[in-house]
Structure formats: C-alpha cells, structure tokens
Scaffold this motif. Structure first.
Motif, PDB file in Angstrom:
ATOM      1  N   ASN A   1      -3.363   2.672 -13.509  1.00 28.13           N
ATOM      2  CA  ASN A   1      -4.092   2.844 -12.254  1.00 28.13           C
ATOM      3  C   ASN A   1      -5.593   2.933 -12.599  1.00 28.13           C
ATOM      4  OD1 ASN A   1      -4.818   3.488  -9.566  1.00 28.13           O
ATOM      5  ND2 ASN A   1      -2.894   4.560  -9.250  1.00 28.13           N
TER       6      ASN A   1
ATOM      7  N   CYS B   1      -2.846   8.260  -8.340  1.00 28.34           N
ATOM      8  CA  CYS B   1      -4.018   8.011  -7.485  1.00 28.34           C
ATOM      9  C   CYS B   1      -5.072   9.081  -7.746  1.00 28.34           C
ATOM     10  CB  CYS B   1      -3.614   8.026  -6.005  1.00 28.34           C
ATOM     11  SG  CYS B   1      -5.065   7.902  -4.936  1.00 28.34           S
TER      12      CYS B   1
ATOM     13  N   ASN C   1     -13.000   2.469  -5.561  1.00 25.86           N
ATOM     14  CA  ASN C   1     -12.418   2.753  -4.252  1.00 25.86           C
ATOM     15  C   ASN C   1     -12.081   4.228  -4.145  1.00 25.86           C
ATOM     16  OD1 ASN C   1      -9.371   3.464  -3.722  1.00 25.86           O
ATOM     17  ND2 ASN C   1      -9.403   2.258  -5.634  1.00 25.86           N
ATOM     18  N   SER C   2     -12.214   4.724  -2.921  1.00 23.86           N
ATOM     19  CA  SER C   2     -11.818   6.121  -2.657  1.00 23.86           C
ATOM     20  C   SER C   2     -11.030   6.156  -1.342  1.00 23.86           C
ATOM     21  CB  SER C   2     -13.055   7.015  -2.567  1.00 23.86           C
ATOM     22  OG  SER C   2     -13.885   6.561  -1.500  1.00 23.86           O
ATOM     23  N   ILE C   3     -10.071   5.264  -1.222  1.00 27.87           N
ATOM     24  CA  ILE C   3      -9.335   5.101   0.043  1.00 27.87           C
ATOM     25  C   ILE C   3      -8.612   6.399   0.447  1.00 27.87           C
ATOM     26  CG2 ILE C   3      -7.576   3.743   1.259  1.00 27.87           C
ATOM     27  CD1 ILE C   3     -10.019   2.065   0.363  1.00 27.87           C
TER      28      ILE C   3
ATOM     29  N   ASN D   1      -7.678   9.733  -5.913  1.00 27.11           N
ATOM     30  CA  ASN D   1      -8.498   9.988  -4.718  1.00 27.11           C
ATOM     31  C   ASN D   1      -7.917  10.980  -3.719  1.00 27.11           C
ATOM     32  OD1 ASN D   1     -10.250   8.009  -5.694  1.00 27.11           O
ATOM     33  ND2 ASN D   1      -9.089   6.383  -4.694  1.00 27.11           N
TER      34      ASN D   1
ATOM     35  N   LYS E   1       0.842  -1.199   0.000  1.00 30.85           N
ATOM     36  CA  LYS E   1       0.000   0.000   0.000  1.00 30.85           C
ATOM     37  C   LYS E   1       0.881   1.255   0.000  1.00 30.85           C
ATOM     38  CE  LYS E   1      -3.600   2.551   0.190  1.00 30.85           C
ATOM     39  NZ  LYS E   1      -4.281   2.748  -1.116  1.00 30.85           N
TER      40      LYS E   1
ATOM     41  N   LEU F   1      -5.313   6.931  -0.020  1.00 22.71           N
ATOM     42  CA  LEU F   1      -3.943   6.602   0.376  1.00 22.71           C
ATOM     43  C   LEU F   1      -3.734   6.529   1.889  1.00 22.71           C
ATOM     44  CD1 LEU F   1      -2.176   8.477  -2.519  1.00 22.71           C
ATOM     45  CD2 LEU F   1      -2.054   6.044  -2.095  1.00 22.71           C
TER      46      LEU F   1
HETATM   47  C1  SIN Z   1      -6.251   5.125  -2.815  1.00 24.21           C
HETATM   48  O1  SIN Z   1      -5.613   4.917  -1.777  1.00 24.21           O
HETATM   49  O2  SIN Z   1      -7.126   6.000  -2.869  1.00 24.21           O
HETATM   50  C2  SIN Z   1      -5.991   4.312  -4.044  1.00 24.21           C
HETATM   51  C3  SIN Z   1      -4.582   4.354  -4.459  1.00 24.21           C
HETATM   52  C4  SIN Z   1      -4.360   4.584  -5.922  1.00 24.21           C
HETATM   53  O3  SIN Z   1      -5.313   4.602  -6.709  1.00 24.21           O
HETATM   54  O4  SIN Z   1      -3.209   4.783  -6.316  1.00 24.21           O
END
Ligand code: SIN
Length: 307
Positions: free
Chosen positions: A197, A135, A74-76, A137, A50, A78
């Motif tokens: 990505n 990324c 996903n909308s983590i 997000n 990650k 990072l």
């Molecule tokens: C994320 O953590 O939002 C996703 C990571 C990514 O898309 O690189």
C-alpha cells in the motif's frame, strides 16, 4: 513450460484463479463501472474495488489528492458507498459485464472486518476479499492493524473464520518489518498477500504555507515508490510460501516483469490508471505476446531474479 494451454496467462493465487495476473488496484478504479466507457473490464484479471465498509463513509476533508514528483499523494479516508449500495446497485452490473471482482474491505475492529467478510459470503460473483489493514489515512483500523504482526494476525484470523472466499491481505510498507507481518498473516490463514500500500507523505504549498492535502498527510503512490515496493516483494517472497500480488508504481509491462522477478505471482496497477485508463488491458496484451514469444507462462518468472 509450453504455452499450448488454452489461456497462457491464467494464474492460481492459492484458491483464487484469475484469467490473467493483471489486477486494477483498489482506490484507483472506483467500482470498475466508472471505466466502462474506455475499457472492456472483463478483460482485466481482477478489479479490486474501492474499500467497502459496512456503512457508507464520506472520507476526509478536501483536497484529498495532489501530484508529487513521480507520484501522487492521497488522503481519501476510505470514502465509499457502503455494503448495501455496493451489493444492490453495483454488483448486478459488474456481474452482467463479466468483471472479476475482488472486494477490498475495511473495518475499524476485528469484529467489523469479520462481519463484512461474512456478509460477502452470500453475494454472487465475488472472486476474493482483499483485507485492507494498510490504509494510512484513517484514525482507526487500516494501517493501525497492519504495522505489526499481532494485530495483523488477529484481523486475519477473524476474517478467516468468517469467510469461505479466497482471502488476500494487503500489507503496509510502514511496518517496522514487513516480513514479520507477512509471516503472521500467513500463519493466521491468509491465502495470498498484496503489497505494498502507500507510504505516508506530505507536500506543502510554499505560497500559502499550508499542506496541499486537507488532513496534512497522505499516502504516496506512483513510480516514486516502485524500488521500495520491489524490494519488499522480494523480501516477503523469501519469507513466506503463499503467493504475492505486487504493486507500487507500475506504469509499463517492463515494471510488471520487475515485480514478477522479485517474487510476485500477479500485480496490481494503481496510480497509472489515472493517466491511462487502458493501461491494464494494454499490459494484458503485452504479457500475452511476451509469453508466446518466449514460450513461458507467468509463473515461470516468479522470483527468478538472479542475485
Ligand atoms: C484511502 O481511501 O484513504 C486510501 C485507501 C488505502 O490506502 O488503502
């Protein structure tokens, strides 16, 4: 080519040598340790952990994941434990287990990307850095650097100066012209490229009329994006000389072959890990059998699509 070599799946991605070309994609495999009850993680060619930033990040408000037709959003944002915890608490165990660790890195500025790269120079057992300029997000950094050539090259050059490690740069499909970004990053010193990505998407709950993700938009992954990813790998293969790591919706060995024929020298498997935690090692075995049966090595397939 004959396959009498000790390890027929071994691949060279510029200066990065892997036992096999199957890599667990960042963000879908935690820090590798989460999978040890199911898999011998040393058998996977590489684990891209990650995205790690200098300081810990809590990420975006929940919900941060939702299913979509043939995919996932996903909308983590990072979320991660930060450099110190990763290096002090996770790396010792990953070394002990013999994992081939690729560190995906995130920064909000060129200097932050360079700083984190520099710090990893002194960490034992890191195979490569994967510089995440893609990324979708986060409000700063991420994709903002990766959608055009100039900022992408600036980050790459800054990291190149700071690191002795093999450098993979992870590209965004949101770039107006991904080949322009790929060339710029190659010229700035990247050793290889990983692509693609996620693509920006949205899903709405029609009962509540609210987005199904806390921040509204997220990155789409899974089989839904595979034809786009294969097309982009093929375009970039024809635009640069450095090796490519293809990804986007791989769920089977057949899909791996498709990416190789398009131009990949290795692949990453992401979303499919959530439904089958053993998919990476299963595909390593299938690839090995395929190479033996056909008396080839993986590089014999790269870019061999017949147009
Ligand atoms: C994320 O953590 O939002 C996703 C990571 C990514 O898309 O690189």
């Amino acid at each position: 080519m004959n396959n009498t070599a000790k390890n027929i799946l071994e691949v060279n991605l510029g200066p990065l040598k892997l036992d096999n070309p199957i890599i667990a994609a960042s963000g879908t495999y935690g820090y590798g340790l989460e999978y040890t009850d199911f898999v011998d993680i040393a058998k996977i060619g590489g684990i891209s952990v990650k995205g790690i930033s200098l300081n810990p990040r809590i990420g975006n408000p929940e919900p941060r994941i939702c299913e979509t037709p043939s995919g996932m959003l996903n909308s983590i944002g990072l979320a991660n434990v930060g450099f110190d915890v990763f290096v002090n608490e996770m790396m010792p165990r990953l070394r002990e287990l013999g994992a081939s660790v690729i560190v995906n890195t995130y920064g909000t500025s060129e200097s932050e990307f360079a700083e984190i790269a520099k710090r990893f120079n002194d960490v034992e057992g890191i195979k490569a850095l994967e510089v995440n300029i893609s990324c979708p997000n986060v409000k700063s950094g991420g994709m903002h650097f990766g959608i055009s050539g100039k900022p992408a090259a600036a980050v790459t050059a800054a990291v190149r100066k700071a690191t002795n490690l093999p450098m993979i740069v992870k590209l965004s499909p949101e770039a107006a012209d991904i080949t322009e970004v790929a060339r710029a990053v190659e010229d700035a010193g990247a050793d290889s490229l990983s692509l693609i990505n996620t693509l920006k998407g949205m899903s709405i709950d029609v009962n509540t009329r609210k987005p199904r993700l806390g921040v509204g938009f997220g990155g789409l992954s899974g089989p839904a994006i595979r034809p786009i990813a294969v097309r982009m790998v093929n375009q970039v293969f024809n635009a640069v000389k450095i090796p490519l790591i293809g990804m986007g919706g791989i769920t089977s060995f057949r899909d791996v072959l498709e990416f190789f024929l398009a131009g990949a020298s290795a692949v990453q498997i992401g979303t499919a890990n959530f439904s089958n935690p053993q998919i990476c090692t299963e595909i390593v075995d299938e690839f090995n059998n395929y190479c033996i049966k056909n008396n080839i090595v993986p590089s014999d397939l790269t870019g061999k699509v017949i147009l």
